[in-house]
Write an enzyme that holds these catalytic residues in place. Sequence first.
Site, PDB file in Angstrom:
ATOM      1  N   GLU A 429       0.818  -1.222   0.000  1.00 56.46           N
ATOM      2  CA  GLU A 429       0.000   0.000   0.000  1.00 56.46           C
ATOM      3  C   GLU A 429       0.851   1.270   0.000  1.00 56.46           C
ATOM      4  O   GLU A 429       0.448   2.304   0.542  1.00 56.46           O
ATOM      5  CB  GLU A 429      -0.993   0.006   1.160  1.00 56.46           C
ATOM      6  CG  GLU A 429      -2.085  -1.041   0.962  1.00 56.46           C
ATOM      7  CD  GLU A 429      -3.364  -0.721   1.692  1.00 56.46           C
ATOM      8  OE1 GLU A 429      -3.297  -0.341   2.866  1.00 56.46           O
ATOM      9  OE2 GLU A 429      -4.438  -0.859   1.086  1.00 56.46           O
TER      10      GLU A 429
HETATM   11  S1  MYA Z   1      -1.591  -1.594  -3.778  1.00 62.14           S
HETATM   12  C1  MYA Z   1      -0.195  -0.925  -4.581  1.00 62.14           C
HETATM   13  C2  MYA Z   1       0.518   0.077  -3.791  1.00 62.14           C
HETATM   14  N1  MYA Z   1       1.234   0.940  -4.670  1.00 62.14           N
HETATM   15  C3  MYA Z   1       1.424   2.197  -4.356  1.00 62.14           C
HETATM   16  O1  MYA Z   1       1.025   2.681  -3.316  1.00 62.14           O
HETATM   17  C4  MYA Z   1       2.121   3.020  -5.364  1.00 62.14           C
HETATM   18  C5  MYA Z   1       3.023   4.035  -4.756  1.00 62.14           C
HETATM   19  N2  MYA Z   1       3.249   5.116  -5.649  1.00 62.14           N
HETATM   20  C6  MYA Z   1       2.585   6.296  -5.558  1.00 62.14           C
HETATM   21  O2  MYA Z   1       1.813   6.538  -4.666  1.00 62.14           O
HETATM   22  C7  MYA Z   1       2.799   7.317  -6.660  1.00 62.14           C
HETATM   23  O3  MYA Z   1       3.252   6.692  -7.813  1.00 62.14           O
HETATM   24  C8  MYA Z   1       3.740   8.474  -6.300  1.00 62.14           C
HETATM   25  C9  MYA Z   1       3.565   9.450  -7.478  1.00 62.14           C
HETATM   26  C10 MYA Z   1       3.306   9.193  -5.058  1.00 62.14           C
HETATM   27  C11 MYA Z   1       5.159   7.960  -6.114  1.00 62.14           C
HETATM   28  N3  MYA Z   1      -3.508  11.332  -4.428  1.00 62.14           N
HETATM   29  O4  MYA Z   1       3.833  13.020 -11.242  1.00 62.14           O
HETATM   30  P1  MYA Z   1       3.352  12.363  -9.986  1.00 62.14           P
HETATM   31  C12 MYA Z   1      -1.312  12.823  -8.716  1.00 62.14           C
HETATM   32  C13 MYA Z   1      -4.059  11.901  -5.505  1.00 62.14           C
HETATM   33  O5  MYA Z   1       3.850  12.891  -8.703  1.00 62.14           O
HETATM   34  P2  MYA Z   1       4.851   9.924  -9.724  1.00 62.14           P
HETATM   35  C14 MYA Z   1      -1.035  -2.609  -2.575  1.00 62.14           C
HETATM   36  O6  MYA Z   1       0.074  -2.636  -2.211  1.00 62.14           O
HETATM   37  C15 MYA Z   1      -0.441  14.027  -9.014  1.00 62.14           C
HETATM   38  O7  MYA Z   1      -1.019  15.202  -8.513  1.00 62.14           O
HETATM   39  N4  MYA Z   1      -3.343  12.244  -6.565  1.00 62.14           N
HETATM   40  O8  MYA Z   1       3.615  10.810 -10.120  1.00 62.14           O
HETATM   41  C16 MYA Z   1      -2.124  -3.479  -2.014  1.00 62.14           C
HETATM   42  C17 MYA Z   1      -0.443  13.987 -10.523  1.00 62.14           C
HETATM   43  O9  MYA Z   1      -1.698  14.446 -11.002  1.00 62.14           O
HETATM   44  P3  MYA Z   1      -1.773  15.539 -12.149  1.00 62.14           P
HETATM   45  C18 MYA Z   1      -2.020  12.029  -6.519  1.00 62.14           C
HETATM   46  O10 MYA Z   1       6.135  10.641  -9.893  1.00 62.14           O
HETATM   47  C19 MYA Z   1      -1.663  -4.406  -0.951  1.00 62.14           C
HETATM   48  C20 MYA Z   1      -0.413  12.488 -10.834  1.00 62.14           C
HETATM   49  O11 MYA Z   1      -0.982  11.850  -9.692  1.00 62.14           O
HETATM   50  C21 MYA Z   1      -1.380  11.439  -5.408  1.00 62.14           C
HETATM   51  O12 MYA Z   1       4.642   8.637 -10.421  1.00 62.14           O
HETATM   52  C22 MYA Z   1      -2.786  -5.200  -0.341  1.00 62.14           C
HETATM   53  C23 MYA Z   1       0.995  11.957 -11.054  1.00 62.14           C
HETATM   54  O13 MYA Z   1       1.767  12.379  -9.968  1.00 62.14           O
HETATM   55  C24 MYA Z   1      -2.187  11.094  -4.335  1.00 62.14           C
HETATM   56  N5  MYA Z   1      -1.689  10.526  -3.240  1.00 62.14           N
HETATM   57  O14 MYA Z   1       4.709   9.691  -8.140  1.00 62.14           O
HETATM   58  C25 MYA Z   1      -3.489  -4.469   0.692  1.00 62.14           C
HETATM   59  N6  MYA Z   1      -0.059  11.340  -5.675  1.00 62.14           N
HETATM   60  O15 MYA Z   1      -1.139  14.899 -13.341  1.00 62.14           O
HETATM   61  C26 MYA Z   1      -3.983  -5.296   1.835  1.00 62.14           C
HETATM   62  C27 MYA Z   1       0.131  11.854  -6.883  1.00 62.14           C
HETATM   63  O16 MYA Z   1      -3.240  15.807 -12.323  1.00 62.14           O
HETATM   64  C28 MYA Z   1      -4.260  -4.364   2.940  1.00 62.14           C
HETATM   65  N7  MYA Z   1      -1.045  12.259  -7.391  1.00 62.14           N
HETATM   66  O17 MYA Z   1      -0.997  16.711 -11.624  1.00 62.14           O
HETATM   67  C29 MYA Z   1      -3.891  -4.885   4.248  1.00 62.14           C
HETATM   68  C30 MYA Z   1      -4.090  -3.897   5.326  1.00 62.14           C
HETATM   69  C31 MYA Z   1      -4.366  -4.555   6.620  1.00 62.14           C
HETATM   70  C32 MYA Z   1      -3.344  -5.583   6.987  1.00 62.14           C
HETATM   71  C33 MYA Z   1      -3.429  -5.969   8.406  1.00 62.14           C
HETATM   72  C34 MYA Z   1      -2.166  -6.544   8.993  1.00 62.14           C
HETATM   73  C35 MYA Z   1      -2.024  -6.343  10.425  1.00 62.14           C
END
Ligand code: MYA
Length: 641
Positions: A429
């Site tokens: 996540e």
């Molecule tokens: S799911 C997969 C998890 N993967 C990720 O989280 C991916 C991580 N990467 C990123 O978040 C982004 O790529 C980053 C963006 C932040 C690095 N909200 O040019 P940019 C917009 C809204 O900065 P990048 C999993 O694991 C930004 O304004 N918009 O892009 C499931 C721009 O928009 P625009 C956002 O350099 C596991 C566009 O996006 C946000 O690539 C299972 C591009 O941005 C944002 N936050 O970097 C789960 N950020 O073009 C099970 C950026 O309009 C759960 N933007 O200006 C289990 C839980 C419970 C477990 C219990 C155990 C105790």
Amino acid sequence: MEDKELAKKATESEAREVAEAAREKEWTRPSFLRELFMGRFDISLIHPHPEQDPEEEARAREFLDKLAEFLRARVDSEAIDREGRISEEIVEELRRMGAFGIKIPREYGGLGFSQLTYNRAMALVGSKDGSLGALLSAHQSIGVPQPLKLFGTPEQKKRYMPRLARGAISAFALTEVHAGSDPANMSTMAVPAEDGNAFILNGEKLWCTNGTRAELLVVMARTPPKVVDGKEKRQITAFIVEVGWPGVEVVRRCHFMGLKAIENGVIRFHNVRVPRENILWKEGAGLKLALITLNTGRLTLPSAATGASKTALEICRRWCNERIQWGVPIGKHEAIAEKIGRMASTIFAMESIAELSASLVDRGGYDIRLEAAMAKMFNSEAGWKIVDDTMQIRGGRGYETAASLAARGEEPIPVERMMRDFRINLIFEGSSEIMRLFLAREAVDFHLQIAGDLINPKVRGKAKLRALLKAGLFYARWYPNLWLGKGYLPSFGEFGALATHLRFVERSCRKLSRTLLYAMMRHGPRLERKQMTLFRFVDIGADLFAMSAACVRAQMLLKKGQDGSEAVRLADHFCRLARPRVKTGFHAVFHNDDDATYKIAQEVLAGKHLWMEKGVAGLHHPLHEIVPAPSESPEREPIHT
Ligand code: MYA
């Protein structure tokens, strides 16, 4: 289709596009954290602590009690871990309870609860079983219900919500072999079908949680690029895909160090025909949809981590009273007491962060992106330290499996499993590094907007002069304010014993913003790549956020008379521990060995220190010699196409 109908559809879709483009900008309140990084400690954004609607609280209590009872009586986590599967009976009972539709509106057959109730449910589940937490969370934190609720059309909601609420398991398919932290780099493709009514989907998704058990997926895929202002713009689109459709293949289930029953796998799409009406939001909005979904999705894990940490505290409390060494219970030895004290107040701060962030979502109109990222980062890391300390306190019994403990007549306390299950929280996540990167970017964004051109070597001549004037005018007004604030005066009096900590936060947040500016002046555009420096700012911000959340919640509990004075003591202790960390962080911004560390790392990567790797057996086995253990053999799982 008739021309008139097409035109009507186009206008409708344009109207929706406009409304939806505005959705994220409809924030009526700014982010507390964003303000904090800008040197403004606006406690009114989080204080008084948002309260839950009493009607919902009562309804939620009934559900949460039922869930807690079910987890205690019916869930055998050792069996789940051993067998690598959550039985259909357990899933069915959860379905009957409504646990697959906690946030799904009641009109669609869901329980219609708030984010806060959902988080509390996940804290309960996380306190018992990580695999079960992943099943429920991957389904409704990021699986189809969440983006459908945010971006679905009324028709899509009518078609899918009731099915999801009844327990049709869903999953979020974003990650690929070459697209993990950088999802924009995906290669799964969807091209329009010849008849224009559908898209043809091809590609492969990796580590799709719930993928091997899901009926429905939200799949992000590249669609043909658009030309905007003469430039080709990459398009990513989100689709609802039914696993039963021809061409969807569950290729294999993946197995991990922990979360042994997580239903996670490789999903392949081969010429899958996805009807156009299954596009979520709009063409080209898929990456944004995924990131927005992940924002609220990330709020689950901080609660689950708090739940697991509370279980750890119970284990430690009991063991530290029971275990006698050198004539006294081990909890009386300072080496152990230090861990217990830190654990308790940190858990209070973790719960404060998780509950505050969820409550802010429920209050609405609030930009939650930074708080969600911070909560995910802080609680997963603090929780990991707690689990590690629990292992240390339980010693050999912590490292021994629960089954082995039981076999020699001891209580099967599963610290070994907890540790295996917990570690992934710092990775999935959005890894800790990505959370820090995202937060750091947002923290410097303010200065970049004001003075970006000033430090940009490509901006020259008149443009540079204009930038100098703009920045000069702005900073002449803004900078003196960073030296003046109520943190130097008697203030925050209503917080009693905690006021001193809030004054510290107020002073430190102005210092944070000043220091950010100095770092920008010192490093110029290179600051963007100075991740070690940037991450220190984020860590200072994290402690200031945790201190604020803990104080505000303690104050709220005190007012309500619910364990208030104990809460104040825990918040006070947490703040006392956090303050030296903040001070050390500030010192390290300009006094560090980052350059030397980076240089050594590059030398290692260039093979300059290969001599260091001599004298060990190393990784010399060719990959093809590694055969899966029988328990990890893919044949064991029913794979459907
Ligand atoms: S799911 C997969 C998890 N993967 C990720 O989280 C991916 C991580 N990467 C990123 O978040 C982004 O790529 C980053 C963006 C932040 C690095 N909200 O040019 P940019 C917009 C809204 O900065 P990048 C999993 O694991 C930004 O304004 N918009 O892009 C499931 C721009 O928009 P625009 C956002 O350099 C596991 C566009 O996006 C946000 O690539 C299972 C591009 O941005 C944002 N936050 O970097 C789960 N950020 O073009 C099970 C950026 O309009 C759960 N933007 O200006 C289990 C839980 C419970 C477990 C219990 C155990 C105790």
